[in-house]
Design an enzyme around this catalytic site. Structure first.
Site, PDB file in Angstrom:
ATOM      1  CG  ASP A 231      -6.911 -38.401  12.712  1.00  0.00           C
ATOM      2  OD1 ASP A 231      -7.717 -37.792  13.414  1.00  0.00           O
ATOM      3  OD2 ASP A 231      -6.282 -37.875  11.770  1.00  0.00           O
TER       4      ASP A 231
ATOM      5  CG  ASP B 191      -6.006 -30.802  12.346  1.00  0.00           C
ATOM      6  OD1 ASP B 191      -5.157 -31.496  12.922  1.00  0.00           O
ATOM      7  OD2 ASP B 191      -6.898 -31.277  11.614  1.00  0.00           O
TER       8      ASP B 191
HETATM    9  C1  DGJ Z   1      -6.540 -34.924  10.840  1.00  0.00           C
HETATM   10  C2  DGJ Z   1      -5.453 -34.768  11.862  1.00  0.00           C
HETATM   11  O1  DGJ Z   1      -5.838 -33.869  12.863  1.00  0.00           O
HETATM   12  C3  DGJ Z   1      -4.185 -34.334  11.153  1.00  0.00           C
HETATM   13  O2  DGJ Z   1      -3.162 -34.127  12.101  1.00  0.00           O
HETATM   14  C4  DGJ Z   1      -3.790 -35.381  10.143  1.00  0.00           C
HETATM   15  O3  DGJ Z   1      -3.419 -36.563  10.795  1.00  0.00           O
HETATM   16  C5  DGJ Z   1      -4.937 -35.633   9.180  1.00  0.00           C
HETATM   17  N1  DGJ Z   1      -6.167 -35.923   9.867  1.00  0.00           N
HETATM   18  C6  DGJ Z   1      -4.611 -36.770   8.247  1.00  0.00           C
HETATM   19  O4  DGJ Z   1      -5.653 -37.102   7.451  1.00  0.00           O
END
Ligand code: DGJ
Length: 748
Positions: free
Chosen positions: A503, A565
């Protein structure tokens, strides 16, 4: 008053049809008998340019449908106010000699001036394609691709430029990057580097690109190309949610399925710039490359600067044809993962279900519930690490990649073993564990930051502004790269972890210099090149607050990326259709989440959410099964079994967007296997509507002469490809919102 340049007078009537010399084994690159006209061709496309006899400047002639001959200066004389460089369709425009449009290359010399004067000196043709040092790029062997290298030299400043053009004929694709070598004795600075630059003729054009934001990625934007500069850029330090490093230029009449279009995709993850400029002549300059705000790259004597690569494709089958060329090129000649063509395991990710609130036993319980649904991969998302600053919320612990002893008292080994002992429902398959990491970041509250405050991106004494309570590590520093490689290696050594979600959750703000962004990218590529080469058995998934780094650069190393997201089924339709313009759906990570949706508050049926997520290569769930109804728990194994059955066609098939959610209440898309033997159709009804009736759904890509068995899992019918494509299906929809239909087609 009309002023005619001497150059223009000299080129009147100079039509030189190309006498092709076949220089490469496959005949894809030909050179005119003057040694100064070049053509890269497949049976469908041609890319052509020549050397101006007076100025030795490169002049762009054509990028589009196949043409048998090169016709330099077909546009003939252009008279007007300007110089030999003002009214030419240039291939590698520099600055300072009277071309007043946006340049592709802009170099500052040690005495401060920024004039360049590149002239043609020669060429080479190589079978295959050389790699780009330190950068991701398409690749291929002699049977796939040939490369033409054009050598230019600036005698005034002793700088050479080598332009690398490669043609992948099977994909109607041409790639370009360039190298600048400082042969002088003093430093120079590359201020601007557009990897791709052509001047298109005066034709009506529309520009198509993808814009958006967090949880709203890849919205499609289509507008006329008018006079002046128009374009978009990312200055976020990454490819970003805001604009994707992709654009297409199409005729106003071009649709999804018909009409000419050129597409351009930058193989890069940092800040970028796309510039399109219609000039007084009507010609349209198209530039795609690095963002000048984040470049100023120093090149010392003897050093070389390499630009990232742009991939361009041409299609006469509309935007759909463009996408299919990108998709197959990227699966076959960009991605280097073992998983690119593999069916991906159905997964359950802990993030939306548990957030930071878990420990080993709640995670093992969640893994068991995932297995009971039929998931074979369990992903422990954020929150598993940190000792002195345990990651119990998003302000703590980034950088300290050791398991939190309060959550995992015996470390990762026994935890992974416990998960591995779980069997997927009704199978003898063991559940695999995947882990979330965000290695390019550091929390101010972390051991790492206390030890190395100098490792984060910063600009002198300027405030180190936080975003999501965190700072960005400077991967331009080799010690930071080595630290990340070591910590990820030690996580992978500590337990059999089969999947990593990598991430990246903030933009780059303060930098010590503009060049820090590109240095950071080169450092990132070194790190992930190292790790993915050492661990090809790991399924790597990119993520950046959703889809902020869905770009061709990272798809070189990682076979898939989290798309957004926003997991709302309806929003995802828009996001996934947009993302599919340049990138294959097989590379998208898509999950079913709980309702009402966390981001939009919308409630859509489980089957709708699952059908939307099944259109992607990597399918999964992002919820806590203990909150589901018995009916939902009973339904999910069936949804997974359908998804797994169609996943090979989604992964390997050609993708056809039949109707876009921006344009129709009944969006639909299909995948067709390369042999046209099997296909899968996804069709949706957004709103229940009594009138008008849905249009017939005319399928694409099937063999017209073949008979197909059409099935929805409970009924079957036989139709020929011609009927399915020319009359189309009349689907009958229930009177409810958010409906979905999945049909399979098998040749018999
Ligand atoms: C942002 C990501 O896009 C989410 O899927 C998740 O992993 C969060 N970060 C976790 O902090």
């Amino acid at each position: 008053m009309r002023i005619q340049t001497p150059l223009a007078t000299n080129v009147v009537g100079s039509l030189f049809p190309l006498l092709a010399l076949c220089q490469d084994n496959a005949n894809w690159i030909s050179v005119g008998d003057d040694g100064r006209s070049f053509s890269l061709s497949s049976s469908n496309v041609s890319y052509q340019f020549h050397v101006d006899p007076l100025t030795l400047d490169l002049i762009h002639d054509h990028w589009g449908a196949y043409a048998a001959e090169t016709v330099p200066d077909f546009n003939g004389v252009v008279s007007g106010w300007g110089t030999a460089y003002t009214y030419r369709r240039r291939e590698f425009p520099d600055l300072g000699r009277g071309d007043f449009r946006v340049p592709a290359i802009h170099i500052q010399h040690s005495d401060g001036d920024t004039v360049s004067a590149f002239s043609y000196t020669g060429y080479d043709i190589n079978p295959g394609k050389p790699s780009l040092p330190g950068l991701p790029a398409t690749y291929g062997s002699e049977g796939d691709v040939s490369t033409l290298i054009i050598h230019l030299y600036d005698n005034y400043s002793d700088i050479s430029a080598d332009l690398y053009y490669s043609i992948f004929p099977r994909y109607n694709a041409v790639t370009r990057s360039f190298r600048i070598t400082n042969n002088g004795s003093r430093d120079v600075t590359v201020l601007r580097a557009s990897s791709w630059s052509i001047d298109m003729p005066n034709e009506e054009l529309e520009m198509i690109d993808l814009y958006g934001d967090w949880a709203a990625e890849a919205r499609i934007n289509r507008r006329s190309v008018t006079y002046g500069e128009q374009g978009f850029r990312s200055s976020a330090g990454y490819s970003s949610h805001f604009h994707n490093p992709f654009l297409a230029l199409a005729s106003p009449s071009t649709t999804e399925s018909f009409g000419p279009v050129t597409g351009y995709s930058l193989v890069y993850t940092g800040s970028f710039s796309a510039d399109v400029e219609r000039w007084s002549t009507g010609w349209v300059r198209v530039l795609l490359g690095l963002n000048p705000l984040h470049l100023s790259w120093p090149v010392a004597p003897g050093e070389v600067f390499t630009s990232p690569e742009v991939v361009s494709v041409y299609s006469e089958q509309g935007l759909g044809g463009m996408s299919r060329s990108f998709h197959s090129l990227y699966r076959n000649h960009l991605s280097r993962s073992n998983y690119t063509f593999e069916t991906r395991p159905p997964l359950l990710n802990s993030w939306e279900g548990l957030g930071f609130d878990f420990n080993q036993s709640s995670m093992v319980k969640l893994a068991k519930e995932a297995a009971d649904l039929g998931c074979s991969l369990f992903v422990n998302d954020d929150g598993w690490f940190g000792t002195d600053y345990p990651r119990n919320n998003d302000s703590l612990g980034l950088g300290d990649w050791t398991p939190d002893p309060a959550k995992f008292p015996d470390g990762l080994g026994p935890y992974v073993e416990q998960v591995d002992n779980i069997l997927v429902q009704n199978t003898s398959e063991h559940v695999k564990l995947g882990l979330w990491v965000e290695p390019e970041m550091v929390s101010p509250d972390s051991d790492l930051y206390k030890r190395h405050p100098e490792w984060c991106m910063h600009a002198g004494n300027h405030n180190r502004t936080l975003q999501r309570n965190q700072l960005v590590l400077n991967l331009g520093l080799q010690e930071v790269q080595d630290y990340i490689i070591t910590v990820i290696e030690s996580i992978l050594d500590s337990a059999p972890i089969k999947y990593i979600k990598w991430d990246n959750n903030r933009g780059i703000h303060e930098m010590s210099s503009p060049s820090a962004n590109h240095a950071n990218m080169l450092g990132l590529y070194r790190v992930i090149d190292n790790l993915t080469t050492a661990h090809p058995e790991v399924l790597w998934e990119g993520c950046a607050s959703g889809g902020a780094r869905f770009d061709a650069g990272l798809l070189h190393y990682w076979p898939q990326s989290w798309t957004s997201d926003d997991t709302d089924g309806l929003e995802r339709l828009y996001i996934q259709f947009g993302t599919s313009y340049p990138y294959p759906p097989s590379a998208m990570g898509c999950h079913v989440s709980a309702v009402p949706n966390h981001q939009t508050g919308r409630t859509t049926p489980l089957a709708f959410r699952a059908a939307v997520a099944s259109m992607c290569g990597s399918f999964g769930f992002e919820l806590d099964p203990s909150t589901l109804t018995q009916e939902e728990l009973d339904t999910i194994p069936k949804l997974i079994s359908t998804q797994q059955r169609i996943n090979p066609t989604v992964i390997n098939g050609d993708f056809y967007r039949l109707a876009l959610p921006d344009q129709s209440n009944w969006p639909a898309a299909m995948f067709v296997s390369p042999e046209h033997d099997s296909a899968v159709l996804f069709a949706f009804q957004i709103r229940s509507a009594l009138k008008p009736l849905p249009p017939p759904l005319k399928l694409q890509g099937l063999d017209p002469d073949a008979k197909y068995t059409v099935s929805n899992g409970t009924w079957e019918q036989n139709w020929s490809g011609s009927t399915l494509m020319n009359i189309g299906l009349s689907l009958s929809w229930p009177t409810s919102d958010y409906e979905s239909i999945i049909l399979t087609f098998d040749r018999h």
